[in-house]
Design a protein around this motif. Structure first.
Motif, PDB file in Angstrom:
ATOM      1  N   HIS A 194       1.104  -1.094   0.245  1.00  0.00           N
ATOM      2  CA  HIS A 194      -0.156   0.088  -0.165  1.00  0.00           C
ATOM      3  C   HIS A 194       0.844   1.209   0.059  1.00  0.00           C
ATOM      4  CE1 HIS A 194      -3.586   2.435   1.090  1.00  0.00           C
ATOM      5  NE2 HIS A 194      -2.386   2.915   1.698  1.00  0.00           N
ATOM      6  N   ASP A 244      -2.519   1.245  -6.714  1.00  0.00           N
ATOM      7  CA  ASP A 244      -2.453   0.182  -5.384  1.00  0.00           C
ATOM      8  C   ASP A 244      -3.451  -0.213  -4.514  1.00  0.00           C
ATOM      9  OD1 ASP A 244      -0.506   0.692  -3.139  1.00  0.00           O
ATOM     10  OD2 ASP A 244      -1.569   1.396  -1.922  1.00  0.00           O
ATOM     11  N   ALA A 269       4.431  -2.059  -7.017  1.00  0.00           N
ATOM     12  CA  ALA A 269       3.612  -2.463  -6.129  1.00  0.00           C
ATOM     13  C   ALA A 269       3.504  -3.674  -7.737  1.00  0.00           C
ATOM     14  CB  ALA A 269       3.056  -1.934  -6.888  1.00  0.00           C
ATOM     15  N   LEU A 326       2.448   3.312  -3.166  1.00  0.00           N
ATOM     16  CA  LEU A 326       2.246   3.818  -4.350  1.00  0.00           C
ATOM     17  C   LEU A 326       0.732   4.914  -3.518  1.00  0.00           C
ATOM     18  CD1 LEU A 326       1.115   1.871  -6.877  1.00  0.00           C
ATOM     19  CD2 LEU A 326       2.356   3.386  -7.145  1.00  0.00           C
ATOM     20  N   SER A 327       0.846   4.689  -3.332  1.00  0.00           N
ATOM     21  CA  SER A 327      -0.637   5.994  -1.663  1.00  0.00           C
ATOM     22  C   SER A 327      -0.413   6.916  -1.763  1.00  0.00           C
ATOM     23  CB  SER A 327      -1.491   4.929  -0.751  1.00  0.00           C
ATOM     24  OG  SER A 327      -0.582   4.230  -0.228  1.00  0.00           O
TER      25      SER A 327
END
Length: 582
Positions: A2, A154, A196, A5-6
């Motif tokens: 997580h 994500d 990811a 990307l986030s």
């Protein structure tokens, strides 16, 4: 997964605007529909059959030799895929159908980008809508409406890890996202996506080339819907395109060992012939700069054998031979370069796929692989002949160059000169100098008269040009320097023809104009306000000194030693670095 990307921020993190395509249904509404309204297997088979038919039609278009038929077949297939997406997105998102839907989206994006020869904002919206449909199956879309593509990816990758049947289609869509971000230089976003996809955590390698090579897209099932280009094929395209881009950038910045590694990597996958020519040429440039001319020459020869675009390797070969001191081979390479640039390349229709060329930046004039136009190559050949003492060859090349350029030129020249390379008046001056060195004084006079006829009309306008330069609205005008240099060359041509009176007259005109320009310069104050003016001052001093020395020599020849001594002394005052003996 997580975090990478986030947590990141950047240009692409902003949410994309919703698609204006009326055939696409809004995501949240379909997510709330009953799961019992799923289509039966007959509908699924029908939609899959339609996808396969459109893919076959696109491949048939690729094989068609007729450009109009090819374009029509491809456009029909594109419209068919668009309509199929509209149908699939008009029903609730569900895992049994979503794999087909994502495949259709991928086929649509591949065909549309290949036909347009580039990615657009529409493709980003197509990818976003596909990601939203994945989240609809998990009823996760509500809180994510303001997310950008990175946050969507994500969440989708976390969701698809629990849905193995979606993984091939999700990775296929990810390969197109990677292509879009590479083509638009969103390399930070691309690195996070690849981390990811590879299951990496924060702090993993940010080496994009390593991340691309490590990525292992899952294979499609044998009975999967037809696709135009699978994720593994797109991965190879991405590796080649990024390795070449990185190698060329490292070559330009001077990091030669890293450039060599990246360029070698670009040849490790299935590289198109047109790109392979560029890669081999870049390898030749890199090895030449690293002091390995023999290996460099092998790559340049390989580049010439691989493709029809011979310009870059021939230009690099001329540089290599110049570095080795082999003037004959250098000039022969430049002659071949001029010929090669005069032959129009066969325009081959691009593949209806995402190709390496689609992901490369536009040609850069500062790139070592930029070989310019035929006129620029001809000028390089002419100037190198002049510099290496081949005045007769230089004169012929300059005359050919002027004929080539004047075919499409305007009847008059106007300052300032346009980079790169010299402007037309400067080409005339170089040509006249070459003709004088070749002993063709009469031809040099003809060239000078032509130049004066094109530039003298600008002299009465000099007051306005100086005013524009002072205000900074235009560059410092060069017209007086062109005219002064022309009179200087005319004087030297008359000397060669043993016409002393005419020679002295031309040298005097040159000096008179330079003196007048100096006064105007001081009055307007333009030359002191810009770097360009400083360069003009140096040129003006050199011209004045050369004219004084040339006129002094004519005074000596006629026995007027007092006048000669006066000119020689003035020349030393004007430009101490020059003397009658130089």
């Amino acid at each position: 997964m997580h975090g990478p990307l986030s947590d990141s921020v950047g240009a692409s993190a902003a949410p994309l605007p919703p698609s204006e395509d009326p055939c696409r249904c809004p995501g949240p509404a379909s997510a709330t529909m009953s799961r019992q309204t799923l289509p039966d297997s007959g509908c699924l088979d029908l939609w899959r059959e339609q996808n396969d038919r459109f893919v076959r039609q696109a491949k048939m278009a690729q094989d068609s030799g007729l450009s109009l038929r090819r374009q029509q077949l491809a456009q029909d297939a594109l419209e068919g895929l668009k309509g199929l997406i509209c149908t699939l997105q008009g029903i609730p998102a569900a895992v049994p159908v979503l794999s087909l839907e994502l495949t259709v989206i991928c086929n649509f994006i591949i065909l549309k980008a290949s036909l347009a020869q580039g990615f657009t904002e529409d493709q980003a919206q197509d990818i976003q809508r596909g990601l939203e449909r994945v989240l609809e199956t998990q009823e996760q879309l509500g809180p994510t409406l303001q997310w950008g593509l990175r946050e969507l990816w994500d969440s989708v990758l976390r969701a698809s890890s629990c849905l193995p049947e979606l993984l091939p289609a999700v990775h296929h869509l990810a390969s197109l996202q990677a292509a879009l971000w590479l083509s638009t230089d969103h390399l930070g976003d691309l690195a996070l996506l690849l981390q990811a996809l590879n299951g990496s955590q924060t702090g993993a390698s940010e080496d994009l080339l390593l991340l691309l090579k490590t990525w292992n897209p899952p294979s499609e099932e044998l009975d999967a819907p037809l696709i135009l280009q699978d994720a593994r094929g797109l991965k190879d395209v991405l590796v080649t395109a990024f390795a070449y881009r990185q190698g060329l950038q490292e070559l330009i910045t001077g990091n030669l060992p890293k450039a060599l590694r990246s360029l070698h990597e670009a040849t490790s996958t299935l590289c198109p012939r047109s790109v392979l020519v560029q890669v081999y040429t870049a390898l030749g440039t890199c090895l030449r700069k690293m002091g390995n001319p023999q290996r460099a020459l092998l790559y340049l020869l390989a580049a010439l054998k691989v493709g029809s675009a011979c310009g870059p390797p021939l230009l690099e070969a001329s540089r290599l031979y110049q570095q080795l001191g082999d003037t004959a081979a250098e000039l022969e390479s430049l002659e071949l370069l001029v010929e090669a640039l005069g032959v129009p390349l066969n325009s081959k229709a691009p593949q209806l796929l995402i190709e390496v060329e689609l992901l490369l930046p536009p040609p850069d004039p500062d790139s070592p692989l930029h070989c310019g136009t035929q006129g620029q190559a001809k000028h390089l050949l002419a100037s190198r002949c002049l510099q290496t003492g081949r005045a007769e060859d230089a004169a012929e090349h300059y005359l050919d160059l002027l004929a080539l350029l004047l075919d499409d030129s305007e009847p008059r020249f106007s300052p300032p000169p346009c980079p790169p390379g010299p402007c037309m008046p400067e080409l005339f001056l170089e040509a006249a100098a070459a003709l004088i060195q070749a002993g063709r004084a009469q031809d040099a006079l003809t060239i000078c008269e032509e130049l004066l006829g094109r530039t003298s009309s600008l002299l009465p306008k000099m007051s306005q040009l100086w005013e524009d330069a002072r205000k900074g609205t235009k560059e410092l005008p060069q017209c007086p320097l062109w005219v002064s240099a022309t009179h200087l060359l005319q004087g030297q041509a008359w000397v060669q023809l043993r016409a002393q009176k005419e020679a002295v007259s031309e040298f005097s005109r040159c000096l008179e104009l330079l003196f007048r320009v100096t006064l105007e310069d001081k009055e307007q104050g333009a030359s002191s306000s810009c770097e360009h003016g400083c360069k003009s001052d140096v040129v003006r001093q050199q011209l004045r000194s050369a004219a004084l020395i040339s006129r002094g020599l004519e005074w000596v020849a006629s026995g007027q030693d007092t006048k000669a001594l006066q000119d020689f002394l003035l020349s030393v005052q004007v430009c101490p670095g020059l003397s009658p003996c130089t």
